[in-house]
Design an enzyme around this catalytic site. Structure first.
Site, PDB file in Angstrom:
ATOM      1  N   LYS A 280       0.561  -1.380  -0.076  1.00 49.89           N
ATOM      2  CA  LYS A 280       0.225   0.122   0.153  1.00 49.89           C
ATOM      3  C   LYS A 280       0.717   1.480   0.253  1.00 49.89           C
ATOM      4  CE  LYS A 280      -3.736  -2.180   2.953  1.00 49.89           C
ATOM      5  NZ  LYS A 280      -4.808  -1.917   1.803  1.00 49.89           N
ATOM      6  N   ARG A 354     -10.115 -11.876   2.851  1.00 51.13           N
ATOM      7  CA  ARG A 354     -11.265 -12.702   2.200  1.00 51.13           C
ATOM      8  C   ARG A 354      -9.895 -14.422   2.512  1.00 51.13           C
ATOM      9  NH1 ARG A 354     -12.184  -9.925  -3.651  1.00 51.13           N
ATOM     10  NH2 ARG A 354     -10.858  -7.682  -2.204  1.00 51.13           N
TER      11      ARG A 354
END
Ligand code: BES
Ligand code: MN
Ligand code: ZN
Length: 496
Positions: A280, A354
């Site tokens: 990020k 996920r």
């Protein structure tokens, strides 16, 4: 802070604040009428002069009024009587708590509930909300050492009076509200803790501590070796890049016998999300310590459920891992096999939530759940879709989705549904595995839920994306305690 329910106000009230909720029409009832009479019409005069209008969430603090044993009286407006309902009450209750906690009062007394309750809103639901607000407004984060530590609220005790006939229901409501507020506090504490402290192992110890504190709770920790032998390849692909070992934490609350199949809550517990190799940008990366707020809400709910001894079987599962870039981290392009046997091509290591959740969902099958609800700060796209107002809810069971929306409406901790149509599923197609872990930019929150849905085939399931609601950025940076009120109201509704 202690909140007591009694059928009359205490006669002496040293250093107290009396709370009066008043409508905009200026009609005074109960304690307000008495104070007005004993003070030669001071409350009426405030309406007449316009100093107090009774507007929604308006507050005015008065001192040394005749007619009350309390040294302060806090007037709180409720707005127009005909517009009154749960949402006006919430706004006024929160405003009352804020103004009250700014005073040095150590005792709160109020008989507001019977004076205000009507057909639209019962004294019990008002009491539940007020109790939650009192506890959660008093929250201060004190877990890190600092010289200028923020001081705790002065308020020690609250006495809410209500007529005898409602004593029992209001007492139960207050207990529910207090437990919800305390659950939120635990959730906020865990969310706010620095990521060097709040690691997966720290969360595992928290679960064991919670289990030691509550008779009805047990904690089981699945470590990486066991995950390896079970075949949790998706989860392990996330934690392998970190020095901190991942933990799958299971907390079980046993309600009374025949409480039925369990309700299972699963929380994303990424204790820090750098994005991994798909790293990020550095701006605000510190906020990725909140990527375990789903897990933190599982702790908050389990704490509340156990404190209240709810006669339900409730299981909390926390998928705790740290997402770091490292020589051993998963690469974009890696293919892993999940616990379900389905293979996953990891195209972006930043879509890690996920990956830990899918194995936790499969793991949940062993409990033969009635319903599974997972909470996750899963997608930035959710903030674009719903902002910081509502969590997103998606799932395979419309009943559960509707129940969550209702519970959100009741508690003010709202969620709103996004469609989980099959039309979105092809975005997850992979050339090299059963599915990819990302579905491109369009409908990012939905494709994330599509991914999870492939692992939630054996039970009723709903997913809450709390990326926009679990914490606040900016000056008031911190965890909010959401969606604990939503989940607790969901459970209360299942009982009532
Ligand atoms: N934890 C983030 C989601 C997130 C982002 C929450 C910003 C709150 C604020 C999650 O792990 C993530 O990085 N998601 C990616 C998914 C993408 C790679 C498909 C995202 O939302 O960008
Ligand atoms: Mn990520
Ligand atoms: Zn994440």
């Amino acid at each position: 802070m202690q909140i007591n329910v009694a059928n009359r106000l205490p006669r002496t009230a040293d250093n107290a604040c009396q709370l009066l909720f008043l409508f905009a029409d200026g009609r005074l009832k109960g304690a307000a009428r008495k104070i007005d009479k004993d003070s030669d019409g001071q409350l009426k005069a405030l309406y007449d002069s316009g100093d107090f209008k009774g507007g929604k969430a308006e507050t005015l603090l008065l001192h040394a009024l005749p007619g009350t044993a309390a040294s302060r009286v806090l007037l709180v407006g409720l707005g127009e009587r005909r517009e009154f309902g749960a949402s006006a009450w919430r706004a006024s209750s929160k405003a009352a708590c804020k103004a009250l906690l700014a005073t040095p009062a150590t005792l709160l007394v109020s008989d507001c509930l019977s004076a205000v309750a009507d057909d639209t809103l019962s004294a019990a639901s008002m009491a539940e909300q007020l109790a939650t607000d009192l506890v959660s407004s008093a929250y201060v984060f004190t877990l890190h050492p600092r010289r200028d530590a923020p001081s705790a609220a002065a308020l020690e005790e609250c006495v809410l009076s209500i007529d005898k006939t409602q004593l029992e229901t209001v007492t139960t409501a207050v207990q529910r509200g207090v437990s919800t507020g305390k659950g939120m506090q635990l959730t906020r504490d865990l969310g706010n803790l620095a990521p060097n402290i709040c690691t997966p192992s720290y969360l595992a110890v928290q679960a064991e501590t919670l289990a030691a504190e509550h008779e009805s709770l047990t904690a089981t920790i699945v470590d990486e070796d066991e995950m390896e032998s079970l075949g949790m390849g998706a989860f392990l692909a996330v934690s392998r890049g970190s020095k901190q070992p991942g933990k799958l934490i299971v907390m079980e609350h046993k309600g009374r016998k025949r409480a039925g199949k369990p309700i299972v809550f699963i929380g994303k517990g990424v204790t820090f999300d750098t994005g991994g190799i798909s790293i990020k940008p550095s701006d605000s990366m510190d906020e990725m310590k909140y990527d375990m707020c789903g897990a933190a809400s599982v702790f908050g709910v389990m704490h509340a459920v156990a404190s209240l001894q709810l006669p339900l079987n409730v299981i909390g599962i926390v998928a705790a891992a740290e997402n770091m870039p490292d020589g051993d981290a998963a690469r974009p392009g890696d293919v892993v096999t999940s616990l379900s046997g389905q293979s996953i091509e990891i195209l972006n290591t930043d879509a890690e939530g996920r990956l830990v959740l899918c194995d936790a969902l499969t793991y949940a099958e062993r409990f033969d759940p009635d319903t599974v609800i997972d909470m996750a700060t899963l997608t930035g796209a959710c903030i674009i879709a719903l902002g910081h107002v509502a969590s997103a809810v998606l799932g395979n069971d419309q009943k559960t989705i509707s129940a969550l929306i209702d519970a959100g409406e009741q508690s003010g901790d709202r969620c709103w549904s996004l469609p989980l149509w099959d039309d979105y599923q092809p975005q997850l197609d992979s050339n090299f595995a059963d599915m990819a872990n990302i579905g491109g930019r369009p409908a990012g929150t939905i494709t994330a839920a599509c991914f999870l849905s492939r692992f939630a085939t054996q039970f009723n399931w709903a997913h809450l994306d709390i990326a926009g609601t679990a914490w606040t950025s900016g000056k008031d940076k911190g965890a909010t305690g959401r969606p604990v009120p939503l989940l607790m109201n969901y459970l209360f509704n299942r009982l009532d």
